[in-house]
Design a protein around this motif. Structure first.
Motif, mmCIF file in Angstrom:
data_model
loop_
_atom_site.group_PDB
_atom_site.id
_atom_site.type_symbol
_atom_site.label_atom_id
_atom_site.label_comp_id
_atom_site.label_asym_id
_atom_site.label_seq_id
_atom_site.Cartn_x
_atom_site.Cartn_y
_atom_site.Cartn_z
ATOM 1 N N LEU A 189 5.699 -1.402 -4.530
ATOM 2 C CA LEU A 189 6.230 -0.982 -5.814
ATOM 3 C C LEU A 189 7.408 -0.036 -5.614
ATOM 4 C CD1 LEU A 189 5.663 -1.129 -8.875
ATOM 5 C CD2 LEU A 189 4.215 0.878 -8.613
ATOM 6 N N GLY A 190 8.523 -0.336 -6.257
ATOM 7 C CA GLY A 190 9.611 0.622 -6.280
ATOM 8 C C GLY A 190 9.307 1.708 -7.294
ATOM 9 N N ARG A 191 9.912 2.853 -7.117
ATOM 10 C CA ARG A 191 9.656 3.956 -8.056
ATOM 11 C C ARG A 191 10.965 4.685 -8.354
ATOM 12 N NH1 ARG A 191 5.124 3.824 -4.854
ATOM 13 N NH2 ARG A 191 3.173 3.516 -6.003
ATOM 14 N N THR A 192 11.199 4.903 -9.636
ATOM 15 C CA THR A 192 12.330 5.723 -10.075
ATOM 16 C C THR A 192 11.786 6.767 -11.038
ATOM 17 O OG1 THR A 192 12.824 4.186 -11.894
ATOM 18 C CG2 THR A 192 13.971 3.826 -9.807
ATOM 19 N N ASP A 196 6.639 3.839 -12.057
ATOM 20 C CA ASP A 196 6.675 2.472 -11.546
ATOM 21 C C ASP A 196 7.986 1.788 -11.899
ATOM 22 O OD1 ASP A 196 4.116 3.124 -10.910
ATOM 23 O OD2 ASP A 196 3.149 1.779 -12.358
ATOM 24 N N ALA A 197 8.534 1.051 -10.927
ATOM 25 C CA ALA A 197 9.778 0.312 -11.138
ATOM 26 C C ALA A 197 9.621 -1.079 -10.531
ATOM 27 C CB ALA A 197 10.946 1.059 -10.517
ATOM 28 N N LEU A 198 10.716 -1.803 -10.423
ATOM 29 C CA LEU A 198 10.676 -3.150 -9.853
ATOM 30 C C LEU A 198 10.270 -3.099 -8.379
ATOM 31 C CD1 LEU A 198 13.909 -4.587 -11.473
ATOM 32 C CD2 LEU A 198 11.585 -5.466 -11.809
ATOM 33 N N ALA A 309 -6.929 9.246 -3.457
ATOM 34 C CA ALA A 309 -6.446 9.500 -4.821
ATOM 35 C C ALA A 309 -4.937 9.706 -4.868
ATOM 36 C CB ALA A 309 -7.155 10.722 -5.402
ATOM 37 N N GLY A 310 -4.216 9.108 -3.920
ATOM 38 C CA GLY A 310 -2.769 9.227 -3.907
ATOM 39 C C GLY A 310 -2.119 7.864 -3.859
ATOM 40 N N LEU A 311 -0.860 7.798 -3.421
ATOM 41 C CA LEU A 311 -0.182 6.509 -3.312
ATOM 42 C C LEU A 311 -0.755 5.675 -2.176
ATOM 43 C CD1 LEU A 311 3.569 7.471 -3.910
ATOM 44 C CD2 LEU A 311 1.798 6.872 -5.569
ATOM 45 N N ALA A 312 -0.982 6.313 -1.048
ATOM 46 C CA ALA A 312 -1.647 5.676 0.097
ATOM 47 C C ALA A 312 -1.010 4.345 0.491
ATOM 48 C CB ALA A 312 -3.130 5.497 -0.196
ATOM 49 N N GLU A 313 0.299 4.237 0.385
ATOM 50 C CA GLU A 313 0.985 3.018 0.789
ATOM 51 C C GLU A 313 1.111 2.922 2.298
ATOM 52 O OE1 GLU A 313 3.946 2.607 -3.093
ATOM 53 O OE2 GLU A 313 4.707 3.454 -1.207
ATOM 54 N N ILE A 314 1.229 4.075 2.928
ATOM 55 C CA ILE A 314 1.370 4.116 4.382
ATOM 56 C C ILE A 314 0.396 5.144 4.948
ATOM 57 C CG2 ILE A 314 3.797 3.422 4.350
ATOM 58 C CD1 ILE A 314 4.532 6.377 4.776
ATOM 59 N N THR A 315 0.151 5.016 6.236
ATOM 60 C CA THR A 315 -0.660 5.986 6.961
ATOM 61 C C THR A 315 0.181 6.584 8.067
ATOM 62 O OG1 THR A 315 -2.685 4.744 6.519
ATOM 63 C CG2 THR A 315 -2.761 6.355 8.304
ATOM 64 N N LEU A 316 0.224 7.903 8.122
ATOM 65 C CA LEU A 316 0.945 8.586 9.187
ATOM 66 C C LEU A 316 -0.008 8.877 10.338
ATOM 67 C CD1 LEU A 316 2.976 11.210 7.096
ATOM 68 C CD2 LEU A 316 3.550 8.830 7.613
ATOM 69 N N PRO A 317 0.490 8.904 11.565
ATOM 70 C CA PRO A 317 -0.376 9.216 12.704
ATOM 71 C C PRO A 317 -1.018 10.590 12.554
ATOM 72 C CG PRO A 317 1.748 8.397 13.451
ATOM 73 C CD PRO A 317 1.883 8.636 11.988
ATOM 74 N N ALA A 318 -2.281 10.677 12.916
ATOM 75 C CA ALA A 318 -2.981 11.962 12.895
ATOM 76 C C ALA A 318 -2.702 12.680 14.209
ATOM 77 C CB ALA A 318 -4.478 11.743 12.709
ATOM 78 N N SER A 409 2.605 -3.682 -11.666
ATOM 79 C CA SER A 409 3.656 -2.881 -12.270
ATOM 80 C C SER A 409 4.090 -3.456 -13.611
ATOM 81 C CB SER A 409 4.872 -2.818 -11.342
ATOM 82 O OG SER A 409 5.950 -2.187 -11.991
ATOM 83 N N LEU A 410 4.148 -2.609 -14.610
ATOM 84 C CA LEU A 410 4.647 -3.033 -15.921
ATOM 85 C C LEU A 410 6.146 -3.313 -15.880
ATOM 86 C CD1 LEU A 410 2.730 -0.558 -18.277
ATOM 87 C CD2 LEU A 410 2.083 -2.880 -17.595
ATOM 88 N N ALA A 411 6.799 -2.825 -14.832
ATOM 89 C CA ALA A 411 8.237 -3.068 -14.701
ATOM 90 C C ALA A 411 8.560 -4.535 -14.487
ATOM 91 C CB ALA A 411 8.803 -2.248 -13.548
#
Length: 478
Positions: A189-192, A196-198, A309-318, A409-411
């Motif tokens: 999802l894009g975000r502006t 939510d965006a295209l 409870a967040g975006l959680a699109e990616i995981t960063l190394p611990a 996305s509603l976009a």
């Protein structure tokens, strides 16, 4: 091995009087006064990477030039060159104790080098420290002034610091390019305005990060080349008074041989001494790199937020536990480190801006400028490989989470506005929001599109590719 007793001393004098110094000290009376006058930050000129070395290279070049034009005896010049070479090869921090925050437009720094080089040159010629044969002002500083030596050394120092940052940034950009390819097919999802965006791909998002920093590589190279024009030979106020015929060309030739860099005199020495606007450009380039890294790191924190409870699109190394009280919590510590560095770079830029104002025939705030530029460049150079290896290289995408968010996305109603009209698209979006449904479900239920057309035209992956959606939409419109 030095067999002199620890209690051995020597008397030195200057315009203010006489001081008794330990013979173990490599510096002289003016450095001793500066050490007593400015014990402020505990950051000395020796702590600025390459600065003492750059001044020593100037002293060496000046000695060679003055010998070539016949105004400095050969043996004396050779001793000065040998003393300077020792500093260039191995800088003893204790020999350069002048605090970076000192007044006088850098006089203390210049005299610190003059004294260390002169005292060592005397020792080479006579076997004892002092200024009996080689005088720090008369011989080591011949054809020079603090006012041209220090800004010249600053530019030489910045040239090296910017080259190191360019190298680190080049490797980081290459790493981002690799992640761009790795994430090329991850639709998200894009975000502006944080809404939510295209849809876009994660690879497209990373291409923006990569392109911005790649552009700054060009800017760093541009401002680094500005640092090859030096005010050396301007002496005190730009008139070149105190130099001898042939000195200017000889000193630049020698400096080029010593450093491997083709330095050249500034076209107007009065400008070179009065105006410090080059440092606005250098600091601005550092700020721009920091700003883009800050944006990137802030986005990493948002995209990895949660994970429940967040975006959680990616995981960063611990890389370390994230809490002293909450088990299992992992924080984005590497991005947070870099963001703090940007804040520091931003503060340094403000200080540089004020310090560049100057007055009349010399900018005397150069020590502060150098300290700020050096700190910003050094912090960014150190941060880039750490961020790259401990964070960026190990980023993982949650492909399913990204796809699900894009599909909901509603976009996506923007497709309907393009195919039909804005009012119909708005109604669909409002219904989807009210009923908690996808745009695709609502258009099928409303009879606006068949299920097959809805899947085809509302596919988030299609909307991330200009070639695909143009071909699809052109066929529909035709």
């Amino acid at each position: 091995m030095d067999t002199r007793p620890m209690s051995a001393t020597r008397e030195e004098h200057d315009a203010l009087g006489t001081l008794t110094l330990s013979d173990a000290l490599d510096f002289g009376i003016q450095t001793a006064r500066a050490r007593e006058n400015f014990p402020v930050s505990r950051t000395t000129i020796a702590d600025i990477p390459g600065f003492v070395r750059s001044i020593a290279q100037i002293k060496k070049a000046a000695a060679i030039a003055n010998r070539q034009i016949g105004v400095l005896p050969v043996e004396m010049a050779q001793a000065i060159v040998a003393a300077a070479d020792e500093i260039i090869a191995h800088q003893k921090a204790e020999a350069f104790p002048v605090d970076i925050y000192h007044g006088g437009g850098g006089t203390s720094a210049n005299m610190n080098l003059n004294e260390v080089v002169g005292i060592r040159a005397n020792e080479i010629l006579t076997g004892k420290k002092g200024s009996d044969i080689v005088h720090p002002n008369t011989h080591v500083n011949m054809g020079q002034s603090t006012n041209d030596v220090i800004p010249a050394a600053m530019k030489m120092t910045a040239y090296g610091l910017l080259a190191s940052l360019e190298h680190a940034l080049t490797e980081f950009v290459a790493l981002l390019a690799g992640k761009e390819q790795e994430f090329a097919a991850v639709v998200k999802l894009g975000r502006t305005c944080l809404q939510d965006a295209l849809p876009i791909t994660l690879g497209q998002q990373f291409s923006g990060y990569r392109e911005g920093l790649q552009r700054q590589l060009g800017e760093l190279a541009r401002v680094r080349e500005m640092c090859v024009l030096l005010p050396l030979a301007a002496t005190a106020v730009g008139t070149e008074f105190g130099t001898f015929p042939g000195y200017k060309s000889a000193v630049y030739s020698a400096l080029g041989s010593i450093t491997g860099v083709t330095y050249a005199p500034e076209p107007n020495f009065f400008d070179g001494l009065q105006n410090a606007d080059i440092w606005l450009s250098v600091s601005g380039a550092l700020k721009a790199v920091g700003l883009l890294l800050n944006k990137f790191c802030a986005d990493l924190r948002l995209m990895s937020s949660g994970p429940r409870a967040g975006l959680a699109e990616i995981t960063l190394p611990a890389v370390q536990p994230g809490s002293s009280i909450m088990p299992g919590k992992i924080n984005p510590v590497m991005p947070e480190m870099v963001m703090q560095i940007y804040f520091r770079v931003l503060g340094n830029d403000v200080a540089v801006t004020r310090a560049c104002e100057g007055e009349l025939d010399l900018n005397v705030w150069e020590s502060l400028i150098l300290n700020c530029i050096s700190e910003s460049a050094t912090l960014l150079t150190a941060a880039l490989p750490l961020l790259g290896e401990k964070c960026v290289r190990g980023i993982r995408a949650d492909v399913q989470r990204c796809a699900r968010d894009a599909e909901h996305s509603l976009a996506l109603s923007t497709v309907l506005a393009t195919l039909f009209d804005y009012e119909r698209a708005s109604a669909v979006a409002q219904r989807a929001a009210a009923e908690g449904k996808t745009i695709e479900a609502v258009v099928v239920e409303s009879g606006i599109m068949s299920a097959a057309d809805a899947r085809r035209y509302l596919d988030p992956a299609v909307l991330t590719s200009p070639e695909k959606f143009r071909a699809l939409f052109d066929a529909k419109m035709g």
